[in-house]
Each structure stands twice: as C-alpha cells, then as structure tokens.
Design a protein around this motif. Structure first.
Motif, PDB file in Angstrom:
ATOM      1  N   GLU A  14     -15.391  -4.600  -0.387  1.00 47.76           N
ATOM      2  CA  GLU A  14     -15.010  -4.982   0.960  1.00 47.76           C
ATOM      3  C   GLU A  14     -16.072  -5.862   1.592  1.00 47.76           C
ATOM      4  O   GLU A  14     -17.236  -5.814   1.234  1.00 47.76           O
ATOM      5  CB  GLU A  14     -14.778  -3.740   1.825  1.00 47.76           C
ATOM      6  CG  GLU A  14     -13.684  -2.849   1.247  1.00 47.76           C
ATOM      7  CD  GLU A  14     -13.496  -1.585   2.077  1.00 47.76           C
ATOM      8  OE1 GLU A  14     -13.482  -1.700   3.303  1.00 47.76           O
ATOM      9  OE2 GLU A  14     -13.339  -0.509   1.491  1.00 47.76           O
TER      10      GLU A  14
ATOM     11  N   SER B  67     -11.486   3.176  -9.451  1.00 56.60           N
ATOM     12  CA  SER B  67     -11.686   1.924  -8.722  1.00 56.60           C
ATOM     13  C   SER B  67     -12.794   1.098  -9.359  1.00 56.60           C
ATOM     14  O   SER B  67     -12.673  -0.121  -9.505  1.00 56.60           O
ATOM     15  CB  SER B  67     -12.036   2.208  -7.257  1.00 56.60           C
ATOM     16  OG  SER B  67     -10.890   2.471  -6.495  1.00 56.60           O
TER      17      SER B  67
ATOM     18  N   ARG C 100      -9.615  -3.250   1.128  1.00 58.34           N
ATOM     19  CA  ARG C 100      -9.789  -1.906   1.687  1.00 58.34           C
ATOM     20  C   ARG C 100      -9.548  -0.881   0.592  1.00 58.34           C
ATOM     21  O   ARG C 100      -8.626  -1.031  -0.218  1.00 58.34           O
ATOM     22  CB  ARG C 100      -8.805  -1.649   2.835  1.00 58.34           C
ATOM     23  CG  ARG C 100      -9.099  -2.423   4.095  1.00 58.34           C
ATOM     24  CD  ARG C 100      -8.054  -2.147   5.165  1.00 58.34           C
ATOM     25  NE  ARG C 100      -8.132  -0.775   5.638  1.00 58.34           N
ATOM     26  CZ  ARG C 100      -8.955  -0.360   6.588  1.00 58.34           C
ATOM     27  NH1 ARG C 100      -9.786  -1.206   7.175  1.00 58.34           N
ATOM     28  NH2 ARG C 100      -8.964   0.886   6.982  1.00 58.34           N
ATOM     29  N   ALA C 101     -10.373   0.175   0.585  1.00 62.94           N
ATOM     30  CA  ALA C 101     -10.207   1.241  -0.395  1.00 62.94           C
ATOM     31  C   ALA C 101      -8.959   2.064  -0.080  1.00 62.94           C
ATOM     32  O   ALA C 101      -8.729   2.446   1.067  1.00 62.94           O
ATOM     33  CB  ALA C 101     -11.432   2.152  -0.389  1.00 62.94           C
ATOM     34  N   ILE C 102      -8.116   2.305  -1.100  1.00 67.17           N
ATOM     35  CA  ILE C 102      -6.926   3.153  -0.927  1.00 67.17           C
ATOM     36  C   ILE C 102      -6.787   4.169  -2.061  1.00 67.17           C
ATOM     37  O   ILE C 102      -5.888   5.006  -2.025  1.00 67.17           O
ATOM     38  CB  ILE C 102      -5.638   2.310  -0.848  1.00 67.17           C
ATOM     39  CG1 ILE C 102      -5.337   1.655  -2.214  1.00 67.17           C
ATOM     40  CG2 ILE C 102      -5.714   1.263   0.245  1.00 67.17           C
ATOM     41  CD1 ILE C 102      -3.922   1.164  -2.354  1.00 67.17           C
TER      42      ILE C 102
ATOM     43  N   ARG D 236     -15.573   3.703   2.647  1.00 71.33           N
ATOM     44  CA  ARG D 236     -15.797   2.471   3.399  1.00 71.33           C
ATOM     45  C   ARG D 236     -17.058   2.564   4.253  1.00 71.33           C
ATOM     46  O   ARG D 236     -17.781   1.581   4.424  1.00 71.33           O
ATOM     47  CB  ARG D 236     -14.584   2.166   4.285  1.00 71.33           C
ATOM     48  CG  ARG D 236     -13.388   1.627   3.534  1.00 71.33           C
ATOM     49  CD  ARG D 236     -12.360   1.028   4.485  1.00 71.33           C
ATOM     50  NE  ARG D 236     -11.764   2.014   5.357  1.00 71.33           N
ATOM     51  CZ  ARG D 236     -10.653   2.685   5.067  1.00 71.33           C
ATOM     52  NH1 ARG D 236     -10.043   2.482   3.910  1.00 71.33           N
ATOM     53  NH2 ARG D 236     -10.160   3.561   5.924  1.00 71.33           N
TER      54      ARG D 236
ATOM     55  N   ASP E  14     -11.099   7.559   1.421  1.00 73.59           N
ATOM     56  CA  ASP E  14     -11.204   6.103   1.540  1.00 73.59           C
ATOM     57  C   ASP E  14     -12.065   5.706   2.733  1.00 73.59           C
ATOM     58  O   ASP E  14     -12.906   4.809   2.637  1.00 73.59           O
ATOM     59  CB  ASP E  14      -9.804   5.489   1.669  1.00 73.59           C
ATOM     60  CG  ASP E  14      -8.955   5.701   0.426  1.00 73.59           C
ATOM     61  OD1 ASP E  14      -9.519   5.616  -0.680  1.00 73.59           O
ATOM     62  OD2 ASP E  14      -7.747   5.965   0.558  1.00 73.59           O
TER      63      ASP E  14
ATOM     64  N   GLU F 138      -6.029  -2.756  -3.467  1.00 69.31           N
ATOM     65  CA  GLU F 138      -7.374  -2.674  -2.881  1.00 69.31           C
ATOM     66  C   GLU F 138      -8.020  -4.055  -2.805  1.00 69.31           C
ATOM     67  O   GLU F 138      -8.600  -4.432  -1.789  1.00 69.31           O
ATOM     68  CB  GLU F 138      -8.255  -1.740  -3.718  1.00 69.31           C
ATOM     69  CG  GLU F 138      -7.978  -0.264  -3.531  1.00 69.31           C
ATOM     70  CD  GLU F 138      -9.001   0.615  -4.227  1.00 69.31           C
ATOM     71  OE1 GLU F 138      -9.308   1.694  -3.696  1.00 69.31           O
ATOM     72  OE2 GLU F 138      -9.496   0.234  -5.308  1.00 69.31           O
TER      73      GLU F 138
ATOM     74  N   ARG G   6       0.830  -1.201   0.000  1.00 73.75           N
ATOM     75  CA  ARG G   6       0.000   0.000   0.000  1.00 73.75           C
ATOM     76  C   ARG G   6       0.872   1.260   0.000  1.00 73.75           C
ATOM     77  O   ARG G   6       0.613   2.207  -0.722  1.00 73.75           O
ATOM     78  CB  ARG G   6      -0.909  -0.040   1.250  1.00 73.75           C
ATOM     79  CG  ARG G   6      -1.916   1.081   1.318  1.00 73.75           C
ATOM     80  CD  ARG G   6      -1.526   2.097   2.364  1.00 73.75           C
ATOM     81  NE  ARG G   6      -2.558   3.077   2.571  1.00 73.75           N
ATOM     82  CZ  ARG G   6      -2.800   4.113   1.772  1.00 73.75           C
ATOM     83  NH1 ARG G   6      -2.057   4.287   0.693  1.00 73.75           N
ATOM     84  NH2 ARG G   6      -3.765   4.969   2.019  1.00 73.75           N
TER      85      ARG G   6
END
Length: 383
Positions: A382, A314, A130-132, A263, A259, A125, A10
């Motif tokens: 997620e 994304s 997880r959203a980054i 989430r 992010d 991701e 990441r």
C-alpha cells in the motif's frame, strides 16, 4: 480501476471464500451419516479423510499453473463450477470405493478453488492497494461455521442427498451473483508463454515453511483439543467440544480485524505479534491446570493464528519475478500438507508423551515463522 469496481470485486471474492467454507463445513456432519450409510468404521473413514487431503494437495500446483497461464478469475470460475455439486456426487456414490473416488476429487477441487480464490484476493489487493486477505479468510470461517452448524440438522431433517442438493443450490446462487463481479485479471506480461516450472528462488519455499509451521497448530487444535480436554483434563464431552470452538471463534473475529491491523502496523510487525500471542496461547493450554484455563489458552491461540496464514499467502502472491499463482501454489501446497500430515503424527506422538507436551512443542514450533517473519514484507503493497 474505479472504487466501485474495486468494492464489487472485493465482495465477489469474499463470497467465493464463504461458498467454499460453506461446502467444506457441510462435509463435517456428512461424514458420520456417510459412515452409517456405508457401514464403515473409524479406520476406513480416516482413510477417506486422508484421500480428501491427498486430492487437495495434488490439484493445487495444477491450478497454480492455470492461474499463471489464464488468470485467477478464469481458474476460480472453472474450479468453483466443478466444486459446487461435489456433495451430490458423494451422496450418490453407492460403494466405499466409489465414495473414495468422489472424495478424492472433492479434495482436489477444494485445493483447486483455494489456490485460485486466494490468487484472486491477491489481485484485488493489488488493484485496490488495500489488504483484504484476512477478512476473506474470515468469510471462509463464517461459511464453515454455517455449513457445520446447519449441516447436522439438515441431514437429519431432509436426508443426506436432499441436504447436498440444498447446499449446492445455495452455492450456485452465490456463484451466479459473484462471477460477474470478479476482478478479471490475466497472466502477467511474458508469463503466459513461458514454460511453468517450480520456482528456483528459495523465497516461496521459505514462506511455505512459515505457512506449514503456522497451520500445524490450527490442525492440532481442530483434531485433538477435545480429546486432550476430555481424556487428560477430565472435562465433560460437552465442555471438551468447546476446545476448537474457542479457537475458531476468536480466529474469525481477528480475521475481520486483521486487514486494518496490517494496514496500521505492517505485515512483518503484525505477523511477529500474532506469532507471540499464538505461542503464549498454546503454552497456556499445555500448562493449564483446569479445562477452563485451557479453553482460554485455545482462544488466545486463535487470536494469534488468525492472521498468520493470510499474511503468508499475501506475501507469496506478491513475490516479485514469479508468474502469478506459482508462488502462491507452492505456499498453499506446503501449508496445507501440514494439516494433512499432522493429525496422524500428533496422535502417534501423543500416545507416548501426552497432549500437554504436544501443545507445548507446537508453541516452540512457532519460533520458525517468528524467525522468518521478515519475509512477510512483500505483503505490504500500500502507499
């Protein structure tokens, strides 16, 4: 994948975003120095900037195909190694034509690295669940701010070539630290041996339209906010320069928060709220009766615009049934074409209508991503 590996990957891809932004930001103060060295005016310089955009759009699909065949880690390493010394070649180019050629390649490598590092961010991701993406674009904004902020001082103190060498050295150090920690992905099953072609499903093109409509207002603020504030609102040159700064500052902050917001609320709701906020900001800037109120509008627009493009990227990178990188290359190419085509078109229209009408129209343009926002659901992975 272990949590430690995930965290390392990441931060590695975040470092690539910062390095890319650092070089692109360093290009901005380099342009006037290059104009003085070559003895060229604004019209020729404008063509050089156009060649940068053309090069970027040309190589994006090529590296999208490379991501699909070899994986994003392989593609981003190749693009980054070629990209790192670009400012040196531009500084050494002795004629306008030579500069034009090197700037064309520079733009191509910006686009190549952009597609590949966004694809690697999507891979991280997926692996970490997880959203980054938003914070990755936040690191790009920080790199751009550092490059543009220090570039003018560096060129003035050291000269154009020495500044380019220093920036290249910093980027090389970042790459040396990031490369071993990059997530090593590969082509998804069966895609490596299939002929690569443009997607036949309309989804990536619709998401590309969403990205295009989201990026045009950002480009319009970058290129024309200062002109609008100075010429139409009577602001001083010093105050007019804060037009894009107000947008860029709030945009960077919101990208680091984006992010967590996605989430908690989901990609679709985050995109819808972001779009409404951006529309309100652009409308406020357009209808403002004073420069300070217009600056508030541009800052509000930055809050909204910040996470619209990362969510679109994304969503494109997670479209089912497409080879990795193909959907993303379509969306990035369509999105960045807005920044390439919009400035000249906006300038042409503004001569006839004024920038107030332009920014109000751009507020209405954001009805397009609002209407297409349901397509962002593929950015939720997620759980």
């Amino acid at each position: 994948m272990t949590a430690a590996v995930g965290i390392g990957a990441r931060w590695a891809v975040s470092a690539l975003f910062f390095a890319n932004g650092l070089v692109v930001g360093s290009w901005a103060p380099k342009l006037p120095a290059m104009m003085a060295r070559l003895g060229i005016g604004e019209s020729v310089a404008g063509l050089l900037v156009l060649s940068l955009g053309v090069g970027s759009i040309c190589l994006m699909p090529v590296f999208g195909a490379l991501v699909a065949r070899r994986g994003s880690a392989w593609a981003v390493r190749l693009a980054a190694v070629l990209f790192a010394p670009s400012l040196i070649w531009i500084s050494l180019a002795p004629t306008v034509w030579a500069v034009a050629a090197t700037v064309l390649v520079f733009g191509g490598l910006i686009g190549a690295m952009d597609v590949a590092m966004n694809a690697n961010a999507v891979a991280v991701e997926r692996a970490r669940r997880r959203a980054i993406m938003s914070s990755c674009h936040g690191f790009w904004s920080l790199g751009g701010l550092a490059g543009a902020g220090a570039g003018g001082l560096g060129i003035q103190a050291m000269g154009e070539l020495a500044h380019a060498v220093v920036v290249t050295g910093i980027v090389a150090a970042i790459l040396a630290l990031a490369f071993p920690r990059l997530l090593r992905d590969g082509p998804e099953g069966g895609h490596a041996h299939q002929p690569l072609r443009l997607p036949r499903t309309p989804l990536p093109y619709l998401i590309g339209v969403m990205a295009l409509a989201s990026m045009i207002p950002e480009g319009a603020i970058l290129d024309w906010a200062a002109v609008y504030l100075q010429r139409e609102m009577g602001a001083s040159l010093a105050l007019a320069g804060w037009g894009f700064a107000a947008c860029a500052g709030t945009m960077a902050v919101m990208r680091f928060l984006g992010d967590a917001i996605r989430r908690r609320h989901g990609a679709v709701r985050t995109l819808q709220a972001s779009t409404v906020i951006a529309m309100a900001g652009l409308a406020l800037a357009a209808l403002a009766g004073s420069p300070p109120l217009a600056l508030i509008g541009f800052g509000l627009a930055g809050i909204g615009i910040a996470n619209m493009v990362p969510i679109a990227f994304s969503a494109a990178g997670n479209l089912p049934g497409l080879a990795q990188g193909v959907g993303l290359s379509v969306v990035t190419t369509m999105g960045y074409s807005g920044i390439l085509l919009a400035p000249g078109t906006i300038g042409f229209l503004a001569e006839r209508t004024g920038f107030s009408v332009i920014y109000l129209g751009l507020s209405l343009l954001l009805l397009v991503p609002l209407a297409l926002s349901r397509l962002a659901r593929t950015a939720d992975f997620e759980g």
